[in-house]
Design a protein around this motif. Structure first.
Motif, PDB file in Angstrom:
ATOM      1  N   LEU A  19       0.844  -1.307  -0.123  1.00 57.08           N
ATOM      2  CA  LEU A  19      -0.072  -0.144  -0.131  1.00 57.08           C
ATOM      3  C   LEU A  19       0.870   1.391  -0.148  1.00 57.08           C
ATOM      4  N   SER A  20       1.929   1.105   0.281  1.00 58.20           N
ATOM      5  CA  SER A  20       2.921   2.210   0.518  1.00 58.20           C
ATOM      6  C   SER A  20       3.242   2.680  -0.816  1.00 58.20           C
ATOM      7  N   MET A  22       1.168   2.731  -3.447  1.00 56.59           N
ATOM      8  CA  MET A  22      -0.151   3.215  -4.232  1.00 56.59           C
ATOM      9  C   MET A  22      -0.241   4.711  -4.288  1.00 56.59           C
ATOM     10  N   THR A  23      -1.171   5.094  -5.295  1.00 54.13           N
ATOM     11  CA  THR A  23      -1.164   6.376  -5.398  1.00 54.13           C
ATOM     12  C   THR A  23      -2.458   6.802  -4.825  1.00 54.13           C
ATOM     13  N   PRO A  24      -2.771   8.036  -4.426  1.00 53.45           N
ATOM     14  CA  PRO A  24      -3.978   8.409  -3.592  1.00 53.45           C
ATOM     15  C   PRO A  24      -5.153   7.765  -4.356  1.00 53.45           C
ATOM     16  N   GLU A  25      -5.175   8.043  -5.781  1.00 54.69           N
ATOM     17  CA  GLU A  25      -6.537   7.507  -6.434  1.00 54.69           C
ATOM     18  C   GLU A  25      -6.628   5.973  -6.157  1.00 54.69           C
ATOM     19  N   GLU A  26      -5.558   5.375  -6.485  1.00 54.73           N
ATOM     20  CA  GLU A  26      -5.654   4.011  -5.984  1.00 54.73           C
ATOM     21  C   GLU A  26      -5.998   3.668  -4.744  1.00 54.73           C
ATOM     22  N   LYS A  27      -5.763   4.223  -3.788  1.00 60.59           N
ATOM     23  CA  LYS A  27      -6.315   4.115  -2.522  1.00 60.59           C
ATOM     24  C   LYS A  27      -7.782   4.317  -2.236  1.00 60.59           C
ATOM     25  N   ALA A  28      -8.146   5.510  -3.027  1.00 62.48           N
ATOM     26  CA  ALA A  28      -9.535   5.869  -3.007  1.00 62.48           C
ATOM     27  C   ALA A  28     -10.365   4.840  -3.676  1.00 62.48           C
TER      28      ALA A  28
END
Length: 78
Positions: A19-20, A22-28
């Motif tokens: 998870l580190s 991942m982009t913010p869009e992918e986390k969203a």
């Protein structure tokens, strides 16, 4: 560093959190997929049904095309 040069350290010290990276869009997107967030959003413009409709619209009136396919403000709220 080559992966085999670090073979003497424990795995938990060498492992990387996926998870580190991942982009913010992918986390969203993951938040929506797993039910931690609600998908919502509104379209900030309208989509005209043809270029002729765009040409016929007045340039000083925003979102002024006749019978748009998708109107201004169309979107999703759950």
């Amino acid at each position: 560093m080559h992966p085999f040069q670090d073979a003497g350290r424990p795995v938990d010290e060498r492992a990387e959190d996926p998870l580190s990276r991942m982009t913010p869009e992918e986390k969203a997107a993951l938040g929506v997929a797993f039910g931690r967030a609600r998908p919502e959003g509104r379209l900030p413009f309208e989509l005209a049904h043809s270029m002729a409709a765009v040409g016929a619209a007045r340039p000083d009136v925003p979102n002024g095309t006749e019978a748009p396919v998708v109107p201004y403000g169309h979107g999703l709220t759950l």
